[in-house]
Design a protein around this motif. Structure first.
Motif, PDB file in Angstrom:
ATOM      1  N   UNK A 345      -6.036  -9.832   6.222  1.00 57.92           N
ATOM      2  CA  UNK A 345      -5.759  -9.119   4.970  1.00 57.92           C
ATOM      3  C   UNK A 345      -5.002 -10.048   4.031  1.00 57.92           C
ATOM      4  N   UNK A 346      -5.119  -9.784   2.741  1.00 57.47           N
ATOM      5  CA  UNK A 346      -4.489 -10.644   1.737  1.00 57.47           C
ATOM      6  C   UNK A 346      -3.056 -10.240   1.424  1.00 57.47           C
ATOM      7  N   UNK A 347      -2.238 -10.052   2.476  1.00 58.96           N
ATOM      8  CA  UNK A 347      -0.817  -9.742   2.304  1.00 58.96           C
ATOM      9  C   UNK A 347      -0.017 -10.568   3.307  1.00 58.96           C
ATOM     10  N   UNK A 348       1.278 -10.701   3.053  1.00 61.31           N
ATOM     11  CA  UNK A 348       2.134 -11.398   3.986  1.00 61.31           C
ATOM     12  C   UNK A 348       2.372 -10.576   5.243  1.00 61.31           C
ATOM     13  N   UNK A 349       2.668 -11.263   6.329  1.00 58.96           N
ATOM     14  CA  UNK A 349       2.866 -10.575   7.611  1.00 58.96           C
ATOM     15  C   UNK A 349       4.053  -9.619   7.556  1.00 58.96           C
ATOM     16  N   UNK A 350       5.165 -10.076   6.973  1.00 63.43           N
ATOM     17  CA  UNK A 350       6.349  -9.220   6.906  1.00 63.43           C
ATOM     18  C   UNK A 350       6.087  -7.983   6.063  1.00 63.43           C
ATOM     19  N   UNK A 351       5.369  -8.152   4.937  1.00 64.45           N
ATOM     20  CA  UNK A 351       5.078  -7.006   4.098  1.00 64.45           C
ATOM     21  C   UNK A 351       4.142  -6.031   4.813  1.00 64.45           C
ATOM     22  N   UNK A 352       3.158  -6.540   5.534  1.00 65.06           N
ATOM     23  CA  UNK A 352       2.255  -5.673   6.281  1.00 65.06           C
ATOM     24  C   UNK A 352       3.031  -4.826   7.294  1.00 65.06           C
ATOM     25  N   UNK A 353       3.972  -5.439   7.988  1.00 68.88           N
ATOM     26  CA  UNK A 353       4.765  -4.682   8.964  1.00 68.88           C
ATOM     27  C   UNK A 353       5.605  -3.615   8.271  1.00 68.88           C
ATOM     28  N   UNK A 442      -8.559  16.691  10.923  1.00 65.94           N
ATOM     29  CA  UNK A 442      -7.946  17.673  11.831  1.00 65.94           C
ATOM     30  C   UNK A 442      -8.445  17.383  13.243  1.00 65.94           C
ATOM     31  N   UNK A 443      -7.674  17.676  14.268  1.00 65.19           N
ATOM     32  CA  UNK A 443      -6.278  18.098  14.135  1.00 65.19           C
ATOM     33  C   UNK A 443      -5.389  16.886  13.960  1.00 65.19           C
ATOM     34  N   UNK A 444      -4.135  17.107  13.633  1.00 68.36           N
ATOM     35  CA  UNK A 444      -3.198  16.012  13.460  1.00 68.36           C
ATOM     36  C   UNK A 444      -3.199  15.464  12.039  1.00 68.36           C
ATOM     37  N   UNK A 445      -2.754  14.225  11.921  1.00 71.59           N
ATOM     38  CA  UNK A 445      -2.562  13.598  10.606  1.00 71.59           C
ATOM     39  C   UNK A 445      -3.156  12.196  10.620  1.00 71.59           C
ATOM     40  N   UNK A 446      -3.738  11.806   9.507  1.00 68.96           N
ATOM     41  CA  UNK A 446      -4.249  10.443   9.387  1.00 68.96           C
ATOM     42  C   UNK A 446      -3.875   9.890   8.024  1.00 68.96           C
ATOM     43  N   UNK A 447      -3.240   8.712   8.088  1.00 69.85           N
ATOM     44  CA  UNK A 447      -2.927   7.953   6.878  1.00 69.85           C
ATOM     45  C   UNK A 447      -3.776   6.695   6.871  1.00 69.85           C
ATOM     46  N   UNK A 448      -4.305   6.345   5.696  1.00 75.73           N
ATOM     47  CA  UNK A 448      -5.150   5.159   5.555  1.00 75.73           C
ATOM     48  C   UNK A 448      -4.505   4.205   4.565  1.00 75.73           C
ATOM     49  N   UNK A 449      -4.325   2.970   5.023  1.00 77.45           N
ATOM     50  CA  UNK A 449      -3.765   1.922   4.177  1.00 77.45           C
ATOM     51  C   UNK A 449      -4.906   1.014   3.736  1.00 77.45           C
ATOM     52  N   UNK A 450      -5.037   0.856   2.426  1.00 76.07           N
ATOM     53  CA  UNK A 450      -6.041  -0.076   1.904  1.00 76.07           C
ATOM     54  C   UNK A 450      -5.320  -1.333   1.443  1.00 76.07           C
ATOM     55  N   UNK A 451      -5.766  -2.479   1.949  1.00 76.07           N
ATOM     56  CA  UNK A 451      -5.135  -3.764   1.634  1.00 76.07           C
ATOM     57  C   UNK A 451      -6.174  -4.693   1.011  1.00 76.07           C
ATOM     58  N   UNK A 452      -5.734  -5.598   0.169  1.00 74.14           N
ATOM     59  CA  UNK A 452      -6.677  -6.536  -0.457  1.00 74.14           C
ATOM     60  C   UNK A 452      -7.236  -7.491   0.579  1.00 74.14           C
ATOM     61  N   UNK A 453      -8.447  -8.013   0.365  1.00 77.99           N
ATOM     62  CA  UNK A 453      -9.017  -8.955   1.326  1.00 77.99           C
ATOM     63  C   UNK A 453      -8.312 -10.296   1.280  1.00 77.99           C
ATOM     64  N   UNK A 454      -8.479 -11.058   2.316  1.00 76.43           N
ATOM     65  CA  UNK A 454      -7.845 -12.390   2.386  1.00 76.43           C
ATOM     66  C   UNK A 454      -8.548 -13.335   1.438  1.00 76.43           C
TER      67      UNK A 454
END
Length: 454
Positions: A345-353, A442-454
């Protein structure tokens, strides 16, 4: 200049009043000088007109038709006794009985008689006298009539006008200064009211604002500028409070881990291997705290977007999982969908965490048995799904899910502050990404993170 600066008024009201007083004094001085100069010229013309009229009346008694100038007795004989000289050429024919021969007036009259035409002159002294000459043509050199007039009454009138105008100027300046102070004080009354309002509001802490109201146009603009300034200050304070809350929220987990390790190590004697393991865990948590501080502070600096980078997804997600204390009754899996195990992904490792960390913490807090983290490629970049089998988000709370400080069930026994999900979304947006909540899952919860490509 320094002593003058110390003497200058310290208040705006005093300075404006002094400026108006000075301007009025200069203008009145110019007008007074001009008025008195015109008045003196007018009085002198009146004296000259009277002298010419007397000379013309005396000229009717003078006979210049002969070689010798003669003066006929007539109705204007009384004029010959009041400062009138008659010359035949340069020879005096008649002179006033009260004029001393060879005196100042006599010499001045002779000088005027020696010149042709109508001329006037003024003699000096304590009592100035004005003389005018009227030349009468005739046989030979002709005759000249010189009349004199004491200017003391005219000078007294001019002095009276001068003193009267000076007294009026002083009164006008006093009135100008007084009225200016009153007018400026009345004009500045809204400014004092605004100052008192700002003091009562407690400046930034209050939500009150000046607004336009019934203020004059200039003060309305000033009030609008002050309102904008207060709003900016409030925004900066809000960002500062938000940063403080986010730092405390993110640092809580590694700090709790350090405290737990120290408590475990102090509970009973430990071997060297246990001590080294404890040291390693504490060092890892401390490094994580350092990374958290750097990441959040870098993001908060003057609104500058976080510097992008390139990160392998699978190792970064594993590091994010390792920083979390996993409850015993839960299982957590991390997978990368597809054949590309080197997904980037096109983000820094620390920011991704920092983006994924709050989502993991939230899912682990509400999951019943398992949490799944799955990374996959997409046409627009990289997607990371964080899914749990918990009770899900109440439908009426979904719109407030990413509002800082809001929690769906504040009394559920968890110590969350409602800052993790908003932080994750803000950090993702700082690099052009996004965090979405899937309401259809359902059931439960799902969050989706979209990140820029590398």
């Amino acid at each position: 200049m320094a002593p003058l600066a110390r003497l200058a008024p310290r208040t705006l009201r005093g300075r404006l009043s002094l400026a108006a007083f000075t301007s009025a004094a200069l203008l009145i001085t110019v007008l007074t000088v001009g008025f008195n100069a015109v008045a003196r010229q007018h009085l002198q013309r009146q004296a000259d007109d009277e002298l010419h009229a007397r000379a013309a009346a005396v000229a009717t008694t003078v006979d210049t038709s002969r070689a010798i100038v003669r003066v006929h007795e007539g109705t204007h004989d009384d004029l010959l006794d009041s400062n009138v000289w008659i010359y035949g050429g340069s020879r005096p024919v008649e002179r006033p009985p009260n004029a001393a021969t060879g005196g100042p007036l006599d010499r001045a009259a002779l000088t005027l008689a020696a010149t042709d035409g109508r001329r006037c002159a003024t003699t000096g002294g304590p009592r100035p006298v004005r003389l005018c000459a009227l030349h009468l043509p005739g046989r030979g050199a002709g005759a000249t009539v010189v009349t004199a007039l004491d200017l003391t009454p005219y000078q007294s009138s001019a002095d009276t006008l001068l003193f009267g105008s000076l007294a009026m100027d002083a009164a006008m300046l006093a009135c100008t200064y007084t009225l200016t102070r009153l007018a400026v004080g009345r004009a500045l009354r809204p400014v004092r009211a605004m100052t008192d309002q700002a003091t009562q509001w407690g400046a930034v802490a209050s939500g009150e604002r000046f607004g336009a109201g019934e203020l004059p146009a200039e003060l309305a603009r000033l009030g609008a500028s002050l309102d904008a300034l207060l709003d900016r200050i409030r925004t900066l304070l809000r960002h500062e409070r938000q940063l403080t809350a986010e730092l405390s929220h993110e640092l809580r987990t590694p700090l709790s881990r350090i405290i737990a390790e120290l408590d475990w190590w102090q509970a009973r004697p430990r071997t060297s291997a246990d001590t080294r393991a404890t040291h390693t865990t504490i060092a890892t948590a401390a490094a994580s705290m350092h990374t958290i501080c750097d990441t959040l502070l870098l993001d908060a600096r003057a609104g500058v977007p976080t510097t992008p980078g390139t990160t392998l997804m699978l190792p970064a997600l594993h590091r994010a999982v390792e920083q979390i204390d996993l409850p015993r009754h839960l299982s957590l899996t991390v997978t990368v969908v597809g054949q590309d195990s080197d997904l980037q992904a096109g983000v820094g490792s620390a920011l991704l965490e920092r983006i994924v960390g709050p989502l993991l913490t939230n899912s682990l807090r509400h999951a019943r048995s398992c949490v799944c983290v799955r990374a996959r490629s997409d046409a627009d970049g990289v997607l990371v799904d964080v899914t749990d089998d918990g009770p899900g988000v109440p439908p009426d709370f979904a719109a407030q899910l990413f509002v800082p400080g809001r929690r769906a069930t504040p009394g559920d026994g968890h110590d969350g502050a409602g800052l993790g999900l908003p932080l994750a979304r803000r950090l993702a947006r700082s690099v052009g990404g996004e965090v979405h909540y899937d309401e259809q899952h359902t059931p439960g919860t799902r969050f989706t993170v979209r990140l820029p490509p590398a």
